[in-house]
Write a protein that holds these residues in place. Structure first.
Motif, PDB file in Angstrom:
ATOM      1  N   LEU A  90       0.826  -1.198   0.000  1.00  0.00           N
ATOM      2  CA  LEU A  90       0.000   0.000   0.000  1.00  0.00           C
ATOM      3  C   LEU A  90       0.870   1.261   0.000  1.00  0.00           C
ATOM      4  O   LEU A  90       0.604   2.214  -0.737  1.00  0.00           O
ATOM      5  CB  LEU A  90      -0.942  -0.007   1.203  1.00  0.00           C
ATOM      6  CG  LEU A  90      -1.973   1.113   1.248  1.00  0.00           C
ATOM      7  CD1 LEU A  90      -2.874   1.063   0.012  1.00  0.00           C
ATOM      8  CD2 LEU A  90      -2.808   0.999   2.502  1.00  0.00           C
ATOM      9  N   ILE A  91       1.923   1.251   0.811  1.00  0.00           N
ATOM     10  CA  ILE A  91       2.855   2.390   0.842  1.00  0.00           C
ATOM     11  C   ILE A  91       3.553   2.518  -0.510  1.00  0.00           C
ATOM     12  O   ILE A  91       3.709   3.619  -1.038  1.00  0.00           O
ATOM     13  CB  ILE A  91       3.904   2.237   1.965  1.00  0.00           C
ATOM     14  CG1 ILE A  91       3.239   2.247   3.335  1.00  0.00           C
ATOM     15  CG2 ILE A  91       4.965   3.325   1.864  1.00  0.00           C
ATOM     16  CD1 ILE A  91       2.790   3.595   3.817  1.00  0.00           C
ATOM     17  N   VAL A 110       2.491   1.639  -3.508  1.00  0.00           N
ATOM     18  CA  VAL A 110       1.554   2.205  -4.484  1.00  0.00           C
ATOM     19  C   VAL A 110       1.331   3.689  -4.203  1.00  0.00           C
ATOM     20  O   VAL A 110       1.280   4.510  -5.129  1.00  0.00           O
ATOM     21  CB  VAL A 110       0.216   1.426  -4.475  1.00  0.00           C
ATOM     22  CG1 VAL A 110      -0.857   2.149  -5.270  1.00  0.00           C
ATOM     23  CG2 VAL A 110       0.422   0.024  -5.026  1.00  0.00           C
ATOM     24  N   ALA A 111       1.215   4.042  -2.940  1.00  0.00           N
ATOM     25  CA  ALA A 111       1.015   5.444  -2.576  1.00  0.00           C
ATOM     26  C   ALA A 111       2.216   6.298  -2.975  1.00  0.00           C
ATOM     27  O   ALA A 111       2.053   7.434  -3.433  1.00  0.00           O
ATOM     28  CB  ALA A 111       0.750   5.561  -1.074  1.00  0.00           C
ATOM     29  N   VAL A 112       3.422   5.762  -2.815  1.00  0.00           N
ATOM     30  CA  VAL A 112       4.627   6.494  -3.215  1.00  0.00           C
ATOM     31  C   VAL A 112       4.652   6.678  -4.731  1.00  0.00           C
ATOM     32  O   VAL A 112       4.959   7.765  -5.228  1.00  0.00           O
ATOM     33  CB  VAL A 112       5.911   5.794  -2.709  1.00  0.00           C
ATOM     34  CG1 VAL A 112       7.154   6.391  -3.343  1.00  0.00           C
ATOM     35  CG2 VAL A 112       5.997   5.888  -1.195  1.00  0.00           C
ATOM     36  N   PHE A 152       2.064   6.776  -6.724  1.00  0.00           N
ATOM     37  CA  PHE A 152       1.026   7.746  -7.029  1.00  0.00           C
ATOM     38  C   PHE A 152       1.458   9.163  -6.650  1.00  0.00           C
ATOM     39  O   PHE A 152       1.282  10.106  -7.428  1.00  0.00           O
ATOM     40  CB  PHE A 152      -0.276   7.366  -6.302  1.00  0.00           C
ATOM     41  CG  PHE A 152      -1.409   8.295  -6.600  1.00  0.00           C
ATOM     42  CD1 PHE A 152      -2.071   8.234  -7.820  1.00  0.00           C
ATOM     43  CD2 PHE A 152      -1.815   9.230  -5.666  1.00  0.00           C
ATOM     44  CE1 PHE A 152      -3.116   9.100  -8.105  1.00  0.00           C
ATOM     45  CE2 PHE A 152      -2.863  10.096  -5.942  1.00  0.00           C
ATOM     46  CZ  PHE A 152      -3.514  10.037  -7.163  1.00  0.00           C
ATOM     47  N   ALA A 153       2.026   9.312  -5.459  1.00  0.00           N
ATOM     48  CA  ALA A 153       2.436  10.644  -4.992  1.00  0.00           C
ATOM     49  C   ALA A 153       3.519  11.233  -5.877  1.00  0.00           C
ATOM     50  O   ALA A 153       3.463  12.420  -6.225  1.00  0.00           O
ATOM     51  CB  ALA A 153       2.920  10.575  -3.542  1.00  0.00           C
ATOM     52  N   CYS A 202       2.044  12.187  -9.311  1.00  0.00           N
ATOM     53  CA  CYS A 202       1.343  13.468  -9.192  1.00  0.00           C
ATOM     54  C   CYS A 202       2.333  14.618  -9.020  1.00  0.00           C
ATOM     55  O   CYS A 202       2.155  15.694  -9.601  1.00  0.00           O
ATOM     56  CB  CYS A 202       0.383  13.436  -8.005  1.00  0.00           C
ATOM     57  SG  CYS A 202      -1.031  12.351  -8.262  1.00  0.00           S
ATOM     58  N   PHE A 219       4.968  13.594   1.035  1.00  0.00           N
ATOM     59  CA  PHE A 219       4.557  12.218   1.334  1.00  0.00           C
ATOM     60  C   PHE A 219       5.616  11.224   0.879  1.00  0.00           C
ATOM     61  O   PHE A 219       6.026  10.350   1.631  1.00  0.00           O
ATOM     62  CB  PHE A 219       3.218  11.863   0.690  1.00  0.00           C
ATOM     63  CG  PHE A 219       2.891  10.403   0.855  1.00  0.00           C
ATOM     64  CD1 PHE A 219       2.417   9.937   2.069  1.00  0.00           C
ATOM     65  CD2 PHE A 219       3.115   9.497  -0.164  1.00  0.00           C
ATOM     66  CE1 PHE A 219       2.154   8.581   2.244  1.00  0.00           C
ATOM     67  CE2 PHE A 219       2.852   8.151   0.000  1.00  0.00           C
ATOM     68  CZ  PHE A 219       2.370   7.695   1.207  1.00  0.00           C
ATOM     69  N   ALA A 220       6.070  11.352  -0.351  1.00  0.00           N
ATOM     70  CA  ALA A 220       7.064  10.418  -0.876  1.00  0.00           C
ATOM     71  C   ALA A 220       8.370  10.511  -0.096  1.00  0.00           C
ATOM     72  O   ALA A 220       8.966   9.494   0.250  1.00  0.00           O
ATOM     73  CB  ALA A 220       7.311  10.683  -2.353  1.00  0.00           C
ATOM     74  N   SER A 222       7.959   8.875   3.255  1.00  0.00           N
ATOM     75  CA  SER A 222       7.821   7.425   3.121  1.00  0.00           C
ATOM     76  C   SER A 222       9.148   6.742   2.826  1.00  0.00           C
ATOM     77  O   SER A 222       9.491   5.753   3.447  1.00  0.00           O
ATOM     78  CB  SER A 222       6.823   7.089   2.019  1.00  0.00           C
ATOM     79  OG  SER A 222       5.549   7.526   2.385  1.00  0.00           O
ATOM     80  N   TYR A 263      11.796   2.354  -1.088  1.00  0.00           N
ATOM     81  CA  TYR A 263      10.736   3.190  -1.642  1.00  0.00           C
ATOM     82  C   TYR A 263      11.267   4.208  -2.651  1.00  0.00           C
ATOM     83  O   TYR A 263      10.496   4.781  -3.419  1.00  0.00           O
ATOM     84  CB  TYR A 263       9.948   3.879  -0.532  1.00  0.00           C
ATOM     85  CG  TYR A 263       9.141   2.900   0.285  1.00  0.00           C
ATOM     86  CD1 TYR A 263       8.095   2.186  -0.285  1.00  0.00           C
ATOM     87  CD2 TYR A 263       9.430   2.670   1.627  1.00  0.00           C
ATOM     88  CE1 TYR A 263       7.360   1.272   0.452  1.00  0.00           C
ATOM     89  CE2 TYR A 263       8.698   1.764   2.375  1.00  0.00           C
ATOM     90  CZ  TYR A 263       7.665   1.069   1.778  1.00  0.00           C
ATOM     91  OH  TYR A 263       6.933   0.169   2.503  1.00  0.00           O
TER      92      TYR A 263
END
Length: 102
Positions: A12-13, A15-17, A19-20, A23, A56-57, A60, A67
């Motif tokens: 999950l982290i 994928v979030a990284v 995505f972040a 973006c 965020f990235a 993380s 990451y």
């Protein structure tokens, strides 16, 4: 004997990284576009969004080096997709009527 660092990741982290950072790079391209066009307010607005997303990235992947790989993937995706939509490619005028190209 020193132990090797763990390569365990939280999907999950990860994928979030991705995505972040995707973006973040999309926003960076928009920021650069505003700077090139010398539009102060849009450049300032994109810059503030850019820093909020990048935090965020950074937070993380500073806790686990793996990451950084996901951040690089997201960075590539964001810049590539944004450039594709921002600058879809050259548009050439139609050839003159009666020319050899027609």
């Amino acid at each position: 004997m020193p132990s090797l660092p763990s390569l365990a990741i939280d999907p999950l982290i990860a994928v979030a990284v991705v995505f972040a950072t995707a973006c973040t790079d999309a926003v960076y391209v928009m920021f650069t576009n505003a700077v090139v066009k010398r539009k102060r307010f849009p450049a300032a607005a994109w810059s503030s969004v850019w820093y909020m997303l990048s935090s965020f990235a950074v937070i993380s992947y500073t806790h686990h080096w793996i990451y950084v790989v996901f951040a690089a993937i997201g960075s590539f995706i964001g810049a590539y997709v944004t450039m594709t939509f921002l600058h879809p490619g050259p548009v050439y005028p139609p050839p003159p009527v009666g020319s050899a190209a027609a």
